[in-house]
Design a protein around this motif. Structure first.
Motif, PDB file in Angstrom:
ATOM      1  N   PRO A   1      29.084 -36.008   7.605  1.00  0.00           N
ATOM      2  CA  PRO A   1      28.223 -35.636   6.487  1.00  0.00           C
ATOM      3  C   PRO A   1      29.014 -35.378   5.221  1.00  0.00           C
ATOM      4  O   PRO A   1      30.048 -34.722   5.245  1.00  0.00           O
ATOM      5  CB  PRO A   1      27.540 -34.351   6.978  1.00  0.00           C
ATOM      6  N   ARG A   2      28.522 -35.932   4.122  1.00  0.00           N
ATOM      7  CA  ARG A   2      29.082 -35.640   2.824  1.00  0.00           C
ATOM      8  C   ARG A   2      28.081 -34.768   2.090  1.00  0.00           C
ATOM      9  O   ARG A   2      26.899 -35.095   2.013  1.00  0.00           O
ATOM     10  CB  ARG A   2      29.313 -36.937   2.029  1.00  0.00           C
ATOM     11  N   VAL A   3      28.537 -33.654   1.567  1.00  0.00           N
ATOM     12  CA  VAL A   3      27.631 -32.770   0.846  1.00  0.00           C
ATOM     13  C   VAL A   3      27.049 -33.535  -0.328  1.00  0.00           C
ATOM     14  O   VAL A   3      27.775 -34.132  -1.122  1.00  0.00           O
ATOM     15  CB  VAL A   3      28.368 -31.518   0.346  1.00  0.00           C
ATOM     16  N   PHE A   4      25.742 -33.551  -0.423  1.00  0.00           N
ATOM     17  CA  PHE A   4      25.059 -34.330  -1.446  1.00  0.00           C
ATOM     18  C   PHE A   4      23.952 -33.498  -2.056  1.00  0.00           C
ATOM     19  O   PHE A   4      23.203 -32.848  -1.351  1.00  0.00           O
ATOM     20  CB  PHE A   4      24.450 -35.597  -0.832  1.00  0.00           C
ATOM     21  N   GLU A   5      23.890 -33.503  -3.359  1.00  0.00           N
ATOM     22  CA  GLU A   5      22.858 -32.743  -4.050  1.00  0.00           C
ATOM     23  C   GLU A   5      21.992 -33.681  -4.858  1.00  0.00           C
ATOM     24  O   GLU A   5      22.488 -34.623  -5.476  1.00  0.00           O
ATOM     25  CB  GLU A   5      23.469 -31.702  -5.000  1.00  0.00           C
ATOM     26  N   ARG A   6      20.696 -33.421  -4.854  1.00  0.00           N
ATOM     27  CA  ARG A   6      19.790 -34.104  -5.761  1.00  0.00           C
ATOM     28  C   ARG A   6      19.005 -33.051  -6.508  1.00  0.00           C
ATOM     29  O   ARG A   6      18.209 -32.327  -5.916  1.00  0.00           O
ATOM     30  CB  ARG A   6      18.823 -35.034  -5.014  1.00  0.00           C
ATOM     31  N   ARG A   7      19.259 -32.959  -7.784  1.00  0.00           N
ATOM     32  CA  ARG A   7      18.433 -32.086  -8.620  1.00  0.00           C
ATOM     33  C   ARG A   7      17.301 -32.956  -9.123  1.00  0.00           C
ATOM     34  O   ARG A   7      17.431 -33.651 -10.116  1.00  0.00           O
ATOM     35  CB  ARG A   7      19.263 -31.490  -9.754  1.00  0.00           C
ATOM     36  N   SER A   8      16.208 -32.910  -8.407  1.00  0.00           N
ATOM     37  CA  SER A   8      15.150 -33.884  -8.613  1.00  0.00           C
ATOM     38  C   SER A   8      14.441 -33.666  -9.927  1.00  0.00           C
ATOM     39  O   SER A   8      14.464 -32.582 -10.501  1.00  0.00           O
ATOM     40  CB  SER A   8      14.134 -33.796  -7.466  1.00  0.00           C
ATOM     41  N   ASN A   9      13.786 -34.741 -10.414  1.00  0.00           N
ATOM     42  CA  ASN A   9      12.948 -34.604 -11.596  1.00  0.00           C
ATOM     43  C   ASN A   9      11.822 -33.627 -11.313  1.00  0.00           C
ATOM     44  O   ASN A   9      11.401 -33.427 -10.185  1.00  0.00           O
ATOM     45  CB  ASN A   9      12.354 -35.971 -11.976  1.00  0.00           C
TER      46      ASN A   9
ATOM     47  N   ARG B   1      15.017 -56.181   3.969  1.00  0.00           N
ATOM     48  CA  ARG B   1      16.196 -56.125   3.115  1.00  0.00           C
ATOM     49  C   ARG B   1      17.205 -55.110   3.645  1.00  0.00           C
ATOM     50  O   ARG B   1      18.415 -55.365   3.673  1.00  0.00           O
ATOM     51  CB  ARG B   1      15.789 -55.781   1.684  1.00  0.00           C
ATOM     52  N   LEU B   2      16.707 -53.972   4.093  1.00  0.00           N
ATOM     53  CA  LEU B   2      17.581 -52.955   4.669  1.00  0.00           C
ATOM     54  C   LEU B   2      18.255 -53.477   5.938  1.00  0.00           C
ATOM     55  O   LEU B   2      19.440 -53.229   6.174  1.00  0.00           O
ATOM     56  CB  LEU B   2      16.794 -51.686   4.975  1.00  0.00           C
ATOM     57  N   MET B   3      17.506 -54.180   6.769  1.00  0.00           N
ATOM     58  CA  MET B   3      18.063 -54.710   8.012  1.00  0.00           C
ATOM     59  C   MET B   3      19.170 -55.727   7.735  1.00  0.00           C
ATOM     60  O   MET B   3      20.089 -55.895   8.543  1.00  0.00           O
ATOM     61  CB  MET B   3      16.965 -55.363   8.846  1.00  0.00           C
ATOM     62  N   SER B   4      19.088 -56.413   6.603  1.00  0.00           N
ATOM     63  CA  SER B   4      20.077 -57.436   6.291  1.00  0.00           C
ATOM     64  C   SER B   4      21.355 -56.854   5.693  1.00  0.00           C
ATOM     65  O   SER B   4      22.363 -57.561   5.562  1.00  0.00           O
ATOM     66  CB  SER B   4      19.490 -58.455   5.307  1.00  0.00           C
ATOM     67  N   MET B   5      21.327 -55.562   5.324  1.00  0.00           N
ATOM     68  CA  MET B   5      22.489 -54.922   4.713  1.00  0.00           C
ATOM     69  C   MET B   5      23.470 -54.430   5.768  1.00  0.00           C
ATOM     70  O   MET B   5      23.073 -54.026   6.859  1.00  0.00           O
ATOM     71  CB  MET B   5      22.043 -53.712   3.874  1.00  0.00           C
ATOM     72  N   THR B   6      24.739 -54.430   5.408  1.00  0.00           N
ATOM     73  CA  THR B   6      25.731 -53.748   6.223  1.00  0.00           C
ATOM     74  C   THR B   6      25.669 -52.251   5.929  1.00  0.00           C
ATOM     75  O   THR B   6      25.028 -51.808   4.959  1.00  0.00           O
ATOM     76  CB  THR B   6      27.146 -54.252   5.898  1.00  0.00           C
ATOM     77  N   TYR B   7      26.354 -51.481   6.766  1.00  0.00           N
ATOM     78  CA  TYR B   7      26.426 -50.045   6.503  1.00  0.00           C
ATOM     79  C   TYR B   7      27.005 -49.771   5.119  1.00  0.00           C
ATOM     80  O   TYR B   7      26.497 -48.928   4.371  1.00  0.00           O
ATOM     81  CB  TYR B   7      27.271 -49.352   7.573  1.00  0.00           C
ATOM     82  N   ARG B   8      28.060 -50.472   4.744  1.00  0.00           N
ATOM     83  CA  ARG B   8      28.696 -50.253   3.437  1.00  0.00           C
ATOM     84  C   ARG B   8      27.751 -50.621   2.301  1.00  0.00           C
ATOM     85  O   ARG B   8      27.690 -49.924   1.280  1.00  0.00           O
ATOM     86  CB  ARG B   8      29.993 -51.060   3.350  1.00  0.00           C
ATOM     87  N   GLN B   9      26.982 -51.683   2.464  1.00  0.00           N
ATOM     88  CA  GLN B   9      26.018 -52.054   1.424  1.00  0.00           C
ATOM     89  C   GLN B   9      24.937 -50.992   1.282  1.00  0.00           C
ATOM     90  O   GLN B   9      24.504 -50.680   0.162  1.00  0.00           O
ATOM     91  CB  GLN B   9      25.402 -53.413   1.749  1.00  0.00           C
ATOM     92  N   ARG B  10      24.496 -50.438   2.409  1.00  0.00           N
ATOM     93  CA  ARG B  10      23.510 -49.359   2.318  1.00  0.00           C
ATOM     94  C   ARG B  10      24.114 -48.142   1.629  1.00  0.00           C
ATOM     95  O   ARG B  10      23.481 -47.506   0.784  1.00  0.00           O
ATOM     96  CB  ARG B  10      23.000 -48.981   3.718  1.00  0.00           C
ATOM     97  N   ALA B  11      25.339 -47.795   1.985  1.00  0.00           N
ATOM     98  CA  ALA B  11      25.993 -46.631   1.392  1.00  0.00           C
ATOM     99  C   ALA B  11      26.198 -46.800  -0.097  1.00  0.00           C
ATOM    100  O   ALA B  11      26.134 -45.815  -0.865  1.00  0.00           O
ATOM    101  CB  ALA B  11      27.334 -46.385   2.079  1.00  0.00           C
TER     102      ALA B  11
ATOM    103  N   CYS C   1      19.809 -45.950  -4.178  1.00  0.00           N
ATOM    104  CA  CYS C   1      18.646 -45.266  -3.604  1.00  0.00           C
ATOM    105  C   CYS C   1      18.889 -44.800  -2.167  1.00  0.00           C
ATOM    106  O   CYS C   1      18.008 -44.172  -1.569  1.00  0.00           O
ATOM    107  CB  CYS C   1      17.419 -46.185  -3.641  1.00  0.00           C
ATOM    108  N   ILE C   2      20.039 -45.101  -1.612  1.00  0.00           N
ATOM    109  CA  ILE C   2      20.362 -44.706  -0.237  1.00  0.00           C
ATOM    110  C   ILE C   2      21.566 -43.776  -0.242  1.00  0.00           C
ATOM    111  O   ILE C   2      21.458 -42.592   0.020  1.00  0.00           O
ATOM    112  CB  ILE C   2      20.616 -45.935   0.650  1.00  0.00           C
ATOM    113  N   GLY C   3      22.743 -44.332  -0.554  1.00  0.00           N
ATOM    114  CA  GLY C   3      23.951 -43.523  -0.618  1.00  0.00           C
ATOM    115  C   GLY C   3      24.532 -43.234   0.754  1.00  0.00           C
ATOM    116  O   GLY C   3      23.902 -43.453   1.798  1.00  0.00           O
ATOM    117  N   THR C   4      25.740 -42.707   0.758  1.00  0.00           N
ATOM    118  CA  THR C   4      26.428 -42.390   2.007  1.00  0.00           C
ATOM    119  C   THR C   4      25.637 -41.392   2.851  1.00  0.00           C
ATOM    120  O   THR C   4      25.647 -41.447   4.081  1.00  0.00           O
ATOM    121  CB  THR C   4      27.822 -41.814   1.707  1.00  0.00           C
ATOM    122  N   GLU C   5      24.952 -40.483   2.181  1.00  0.00           N
ATOM    123  CA  GLU C   5      24.255 -39.414   2.890  1.00  0.00           C
ATOM    124  C   GLU C   5      23.074 -39.907   3.717  1.00  0.00           C
ATOM    125  O   GLU C   5      22.635 -39.226   4.642  1.00  0.00           O
ATOM    126  CB  GLU C   5      23.801 -38.340   1.884  1.00  0.00           C
ATOM    127  N   ARG C   6      22.529 -41.097   3.412  1.00  0.00           N
ATOM    128  CA  ARG C   6      21.399 -41.626   4.172  1.00  0.00           C
ATOM    129  C   ARG C   6      21.699 -42.957   4.843  1.00  0.00           C
ATOM    130  O   ARG C   6      20.847 -43.487   5.557  1.00  0.00           O
ATOM    131  CB  ARG C   6      20.180 -41.801   3.261  1.00  0.00           C
TER     132      ARG C   6
END
Length: 349
Positions: free
Chosen positions: A7-15, A282-292, A296-301
């Motif tokens: 896990p990487r600490v991730f913050e979203r200060r949402s709108n 589209r998500l299924m066609s991505m590698t883990y690195r592409q998703r990271a 809209c995804i990032g390492t955290e998801r």
């Protein structure tokens, strides 16, 4: 999990939500705070009453993976406790800064499942001063319903509301009373599935997801959902899906092609089945690195999003309606509405 999934600490200060504008603290209206400590996220929302709703004055979100490893160990790990203490300390400081004396702070599936939940609550109380309340699954489904009800299509008979969490998934049928098309929806049957994005990814793998492992995840969710769908899925004409979760908002962001997440464009978005299928493919066609690397995804998801999509697809299969409305709202909004109703600032439903 492999080293990539740490896990990487991730913050979203949402709108801001529910009105967007920030009123002055001098407005004379009290500030209310709601904390939702889930299996994956720690989220805070602070708001003041405004008309028959509320205006957000501050928010905070951090992925802490509280439930990581609980399935195998039965315990919240020391590292997860420290991450929770850090996130909740930020929440405490924000609540104090906004003079939010009316508060509700809840914990969900990870704390329900962990053998050391009492120890965890004590540590949080000692380190942050926050008294967490472990809510049951029915309360969780009710709060999600209250928070998301404003997004029900005014022409719809009802919705199948679902909340994909880290350790569980709540599914609720909300219906307007027969012959009362303008009436608010009433909560009907519900179920809490013992699967979420964290538990599913830990069991089936979330980094290298094959078509076969994805199908296995869908099948696992479908097995838990089948009795509920058989009992309550035959009267869904004129209804739509209403989804609240990081999974659904991520799918929406991908569909919109956002270069960075924008709540104003995502919350309330309508998607049809073709839109959802295309985004999942589209998500299924991505590698883990592409998703990271996707904004809209990032390492955290990146290692969790396909598990969430499997849950979404199982729900779509069980309740084959043509439209989904995306909700970037849920438990926190439900808590705020409940407290403001109790204090007379918002009229009862």
């Amino acid at each position: 999990m492999t080293e990539h999934a740490q896990p990487r600490v991730f913050e979203r200060r949402s709108n801001l939500v529910a009105g967007e504008a920030q009123p002055s603290q001098a407005s004379g209206l009290p500030a209310y705070a709601a904390i939702d400590l889930g299996t994956n996220n720690c989220r805070l929302l602070i708001a003041r009453p405004s008309g028959d709703s509320f205006r957000v004055v501050d928010s905070f979100s951090r992925i802490i993976r509280l439930g990581e490893g609980i399935v195998s160990s039965g315990r919240i790990s020391e590292a997860a406790i420290e991450r929770a203490v850090g996130a909740l300390s930020v929440c405490r400081d924000k609540m104090d800064a906004r003079s939010a004396h009316r508060r509700r702070t809840i914990a969900t599936e990870a704390c329900r499942a962990a053998d050391n939940s009492d120890e965890f609550l004590s540590r949080i109380r000692e380190k942050t001063g926050i008294e967490l309340e472990i809510i049951d699954r029915e309360t969780e489904s009710t709060l999600a319903s209250i928070g998301c009800t404003p997004l029900l299509d005014e022409r719809a008979r009802g919705v199948i509301l679902f909340d994909i969490g880290g350790g569980s998934t709540e599914v609720v049928k909300l219906m307007r009373p027969d012959g009362e098309p303008d009436a608010p929806p009433v909560k009907g049957p519900w179920i809490s599935l013992p699967v979420g994005v964290v538990t599913l990814a830990e069991h089936f793998g979330g980094i290298d997801v094959t078509r076969e492992s994805y199908a296995a995840m869908v099948g696992e969710v479908a097995r838990h959902l089948a009795p509920f769908a058989a009992a309550h899925g035959d009267d869904i004409d004129g209804m739509h899906l209403l989804g609240t979760s990081g999974t659904v908002t991520t799918v929406a962001g991908l569909h919109l092609g956002l270069v960075r997440y924008d709540r104003r464009r995502v919350d309330g978005l309508w998607m049809n089945n073709q839109d959802i299928t295309a985004a999942v493919e589209r998500l299924m066609s991505m590698t883990y690195r592409q998703r990271a690397d996707n904004a809209c995804i990032g390492t955290e998801r990146a290692d969790l999003v396909l598990a969430g999509c499997a849950i979404l697809d199982a729900i779509r299969d069980a309740f084959p309606v043509s439209r989904l409305r995306v909700a970037d709202r849920g438990l926190r909004e439900g808590m705020l509405v409940e407290m403001m109703r109790e204090d007379g600032y918002i009229p009862a439903a």
